[in-house]
Design a protein around this motif. Sequence first.
Motif, PDB file in Angstrom:
ATOM      1  N   ASP A   1       0.834  -1.211   0.000  1.00 51.29           N
ATOM      2  CA  ASP A   1       0.000   0.000   0.000  1.00 51.29           C
ATOM      3  C   ASP A   1       0.867   1.258   0.000  1.00 51.29           C
ATOM      4  O   ASP A   1       0.569   2.215  -0.703  1.00 51.29           O
ATOM      5  CB  ASP A   1      -0.938   0.025   1.211  1.00 51.29           C
ATOM      6  CG  ASP A   1      -2.073  -0.992   1.104  1.00 51.29           C
ATOM      7  OD1 ASP A   1      -2.273  -1.551   0.002  1.00 51.29           O
ATOM      8  OD2 ASP A   1      -2.749  -1.221   2.131  1.00 51.29           O
ATOM      9  N   ARG A   2       1.934   1.242   0.785  1.00 52.58           N
ATOM     10  CA  ARG A   2       2.851   2.388   0.812  1.00 52.58           C
ATOM     11  C   ARG A   2       3.522   2.587  -0.536  1.00 52.58           C
ATOM     12  O   ARG A   2       3.644   3.703  -1.022  1.00 52.58           O
ATOM     13  CB  ARG A   2       3.916   2.203   1.894  1.00 52.58           C
ATOM     14  CG  ARG A   2       3.418   2.429   3.279  1.00 52.58           C
ATOM     15  CD  ARG A   2       4.567   2.377   4.252  1.00 52.58           C
ATOM     16  NE  ARG A   2       4.063   2.317   5.607  1.00 52.58           N
ATOM     17  CZ  ARG A   2       4.671   1.724   6.608  1.00 52.58           C
ATOM     18  NH1 ARG A   2       5.829   1.129   6.401  1.00 52.58           N
ATOM     19  NH2 ARG A   2       4.146   1.721   7.810  1.00 52.58           N
ATOM     20  N   LYS A   3       3.962   1.485  -1.122  1.00 52.06           N
ATOM     21  CA  LYS A   3       4.602   1.577  -2.432  1.00 52.06           C
ATOM     22  C   LYS A   3       3.618   2.112  -3.466  1.00 52.06           C
ATOM     23  O   LYS A   3       3.972   2.974  -4.267  1.00 52.06           O
ATOM     24  CB  LYS A   3       5.154   0.222  -2.867  1.00 52.06           C
ATOM     25  CG  LYS A   3       5.827   0.271  -4.223  1.00 52.06           C
ATOM     26  CD  LYS A   3       6.746  -0.872  -4.445  1.00 52.06           C
ATOM     27  CE  LYS A   3       7.401  -0.883  -5.797  1.00 52.06           C
ATOM     28  NZ  LYS A   3       7.651   0.362  -6.449  1.00 52.06           N
ATOM     29  N   GLN A   4       2.389   1.648  -3.415  1.00 49.75           N
ATOM     30  CA  GLN A   4       1.375   2.109  -4.362  1.00 49.75           C
ATOM     31  C   GLN A   4       1.072   3.594  -4.155  1.00 49.75           C
ATOM     32  O   GLN A   4       0.961   4.357  -5.117  1.00 49.75           O
ATOM     33  CB  GLN A   4       0.083   1.286  -4.211  1.00 49.75           C
ATOM     34  CG  GLN A   4      -0.972   1.646  -5.241  1.00 49.75           C
ATOM     35  CD  GLN A   4      -0.503   1.384  -6.664  1.00 49.75           C
ATOM     36  OE1 GLN A   4       0.011   0.315  -6.970  1.00 49.75           O
ATOM     37  NE2 GLN A   4      -0.665   2.364  -7.533  1.00 49.75           N
ATOM     38  N   GLN A   5       0.967   4.014  -2.894  1.00 48.51           N
ATOM     39  CA  GLN A   5       0.711   5.431  -2.604  1.00 48.51           C
ATOM     40  C   GLN A   5       1.864   6.295  -3.105  1.00 48.51           C
ATOM     41  O   GLN A   5       1.649   7.349  -3.701  1.00 48.51           O
ATOM     42  CB  GLN A   5       0.500   5.657  -1.103  1.00 48.51           C
ATOM     43  CG  GLN A   5       0.140   7.078  -0.756  1.00 48.51           C
ATOM     44  CD  GLN A   5       0.024   7.320   0.741  1.00 48.51           C
ATOM     45  OE1 GLN A   5       0.437   6.499   1.558  1.00 48.51           O
ATOM     46  NE2 GLN A   5      -0.533   8.461   1.109  1.00 48.51           N
TER      47      GLN A   5
ATOM     48  N   LEU B   1       1.647   9.159  -6.126  1.00 46.97           N
ATOM     49  CA  LEU B   1       2.023  10.559  -5.908  1.00 46.97           C
ATOM     50  C   LEU B   1       3.291  10.955  -6.665  1.00 46.97           C
ATOM     51  O   LEU B   1       3.648  12.128  -6.711  1.00 46.97           O
ATOM     52  CB  LEU B   1       2.232  10.822  -4.409  1.00 46.97           C
ATOM     53  CG  LEU B   1       0.976  10.779  -3.550  1.00 46.97           C
ATOM     54  CD1 LEU B   1       1.352  10.773  -2.064  1.00 46.97           C
ATOM     55  CD2 LEU B   1       0.081  11.967  -3.868  1.00 46.97           C
ATOM     56  N   GLY B   2       3.989   9.969  -7.213  1.00 44.71           N
ATOM     57  CA  GLY B   2       5.243  10.253  -7.901  1.00 44.71           C
ATOM     58  C   GLY B   2       6.376  10.535  -6.932  1.00 44.71           C
ATOM     59  O   GLY B   2       7.260  11.339  -7.208  1.00 44.71           O
ATOM     60  N   LEU B   3       6.340   9.857  -5.778  1.00 40.81           N
ATOM     61  CA  LEU B   3       7.349  10.037  -4.740  1.00 40.81           C
ATOM     62  C   LEU B   3       8.096   8.731  -4.508  1.00 40.81           C
ATOM     63  O   LEU B   3       7.585   7.650  -4.801  1.00 40.81           O
ATOM     64  CB  LEU B   3       6.682  10.459  -3.418  1.00 40.81           C
ATOM     65  CG  LEU B   3       5.913  11.762  -3.397  1.00 40.81           C
ATOM     66  CD1 LEU B   3       5.136  11.896  -2.090  1.00 40.81           C
ATOM     67  CD2 LEU B   3       6.842  12.945  -3.576  1.00 40.81           C
TER      68      LEU B   3
ATOM     69  N   VAL C   1       7.969  20.643  -1.521  1.00 41.03           N
ATOM     70  CA  VAL C   1       8.824  20.895  -0.353  1.00 41.03           C
ATOM     71  C   VAL C   1       9.527  19.615   0.080  1.00 41.03           C
ATOM     72  O   VAL C   1      10.733  19.610   0.354  1.00 41.03           O
ATOM     73  CB  VAL C   1       7.988  21.487   0.815  1.00 41.03           C
ATOM     74  CG1 VAL C   1       8.769  21.468   2.118  1.00 41.03           C
ATOM     75  CG2 VAL C   1       7.531  22.892   0.481  1.00 41.03           C
ATOM     76  N   VAL C   2       8.783  18.530   0.122  1.00 46.38           N
ATOM     77  CA  VAL C   2       9.344  17.246   0.554  1.00 46.38           C
ATOM     78  C   VAL C   2      10.431  16.773  -0.403  1.00 46.38           C
ATOM     79  O   VAL C   2      11.501  16.327   0.026  1.00 46.38           O
ATOM     80  CB  VAL C   2       8.220  16.195   0.693  1.00 46.38           C
ATOM     81  CG1 VAL C   2       8.773  14.789   0.752  1.00 46.38           C
ATOM     82  CG2 VAL C   2       7.382  16.489   1.919  1.00 46.38           C
ATOM     83  N   GLN C   3      10.181  16.879  -1.704  1.00 45.39           N
ATOM     84  CA  GLN C   3      11.193  16.443  -2.669  1.00 45.39           C
ATOM     85  C   GLN C   3      12.460  17.282  -2.547  1.00 45.39           C
ATOM     86  O   GLN C   3      13.573  16.758  -2.624  1.00 45.39           O
ATOM     87  CB  GLN C   3      10.630  16.494  -4.086  1.00 45.39           C
ATOM     88  CG  GLN C   3       9.640  15.383  -4.352  1.00 45.39           C
ATOM     89  CD  GLN C   3       8.998  15.461  -5.719  1.00 45.39           C
ATOM     90  OE1 GLN C   3       8.661  16.538  -6.195  1.00 45.39           O
ATOM     91  NE2 GLN C   3       8.819  14.305  -6.347  1.00 45.39           N
ATOM     92  N   SER C   4      12.306  18.567  -2.314  1.00 47.14           N
ATOM     93  CA  SER C   4      13.459  19.437  -2.125  1.00 47.14           C
ATOM     94  C   SER C   4      14.211  19.075  -0.845  1.00 47.14           C
ATOM     95  O   SER C   4      15.436  18.985  -0.835  1.00 47.14           O
ATOM     96  CB  SER C   4      12.993  20.894  -2.085  1.00 47.14           C
ATOM     97  OG  SER C   4      14.067  21.755  -1.873  1.00 47.14           O
ATOM     98  N   LEU C   5      13.469  18.845   0.224  1.00 53.92           N
ATOM     99  CA  LEU C   5      14.077  18.493   1.502  1.00 53.92           C
ATOM    100  C   LEU C   5      14.840  17.175   1.414  1.00 53.92           C
ATOM    101  O   LEU C   5      15.989  17.083   1.858  1.00 53.92           O
ATOM    102  CB  LEU C   5      12.994  18.407   2.580  1.00 53.92           C
ATOM    103  CG  LEU C   5      13.422  17.937   3.957  1.00 53.92           C
ATOM    104  CD1 LEU C   5      14.415  18.915   4.570  1.00 53.92           C
ATOM    105  CD2 LEU C   5      12.213  17.778   4.855  1.00 53.92           C
ATOM    106  N   VAL C   6      14.227  16.169   0.835  1.00 56.07           N
ATOM    107  CA  VAL C   6      14.888  14.863   0.715  1.00 56.07           C
ATOM    108  C   VAL C   6      16.121  14.968  -0.176  1.00 56.07           C
ATOM    109  O   VAL C   6      17.158  14.362   0.108  1.00 56.07           O
ATOM    110  CB  VAL C   6      13.900  13.786   0.217  1.00 56.07           C
ATOM    111  CG1 VAL C   6      14.622  12.489  -0.144  1.00 56.07           C
ATOM    112  CG2 VAL C   6      12.836  13.521   1.271  1.00 56.07           C
ATOM    113  N   SER C   7      16.047  15.780  -1.210  1.00 56.52           N
ATOM    114  CA  SER C   7      17.204  15.997  -2.069  1.00 56.52           C
ATOM    115  C   SER C   7      18.364  16.616  -1.285  1.00 56.52           C
ATOM    116  O   SER C   7      19.510  16.193  -1.419  1.00 56.52           O
ATOM    117  CB  SER C   7      16.818  16.888  -3.246  1.00 56.52           C
ATOM    118  OG  SER C   7      17.940  17.190  -4.031  1.00 56.52           O
ATOM    119  N   MET C   8      18.038  17.610  -0.458  1.00 57.37           N
ATOM    120  CA  MET C   8      19.074  18.239   0.373  1.00 57.37           C
ATOM    121  C   MET C   8      19.669  17.247   1.360  1.00 57.37           C
ATOM    122  O   MET C   8      20.889  17.220   1.571  1.00 57.37           O
ATOM    123  CB  MET C   8      18.491  19.426   1.141  1.00 57.37           C
ATOM    124  CG  MET C   8      18.283  20.649   0.319  1.00 57.37           C
ATOM    125  SD  MET C   8      17.791  22.016   1.374  1.00 57.37           S
ATOM    126  CE  MET C   8      16.116  22.237   0.827  1.00 57.37           C
TER     127      MET C   8
END
Length: 92
Positions: A8-12, A16-18, A50-57
């Motif tokens: 379910d987490r993988k599907q979510q 979302l493209g995350l 914001v999350v994608q930017s944060l994880v990238s940093m």
Amino acid sequence: MRENIESDRKQQADDLGLTQTELAFYNILLAEVGGSETPSQEFQMQIKDVVQSLVSMLDEATQIVGFFEKWMSKGVLNEILSVSLLRTSMNL
């Protein structure tokens, strides 16, 4: 049951493209700022950005740690420290 939660987490995340790491941050941030109401699509997209930017940093910062580990294993850090100590002892 555990397999269902993981799938379910993988599907979510896929929906979302995350990545799964980004999804963890996304869910936390959404819960903290979203409140009890369902946030708008635009708001969800802002959180995603914001999350994608944060994880990238964070990924970039953790790579720096790996950089120092690599150089330490080659003795480069010891060489730098010895030069630094020499300069200190000579008051340079």
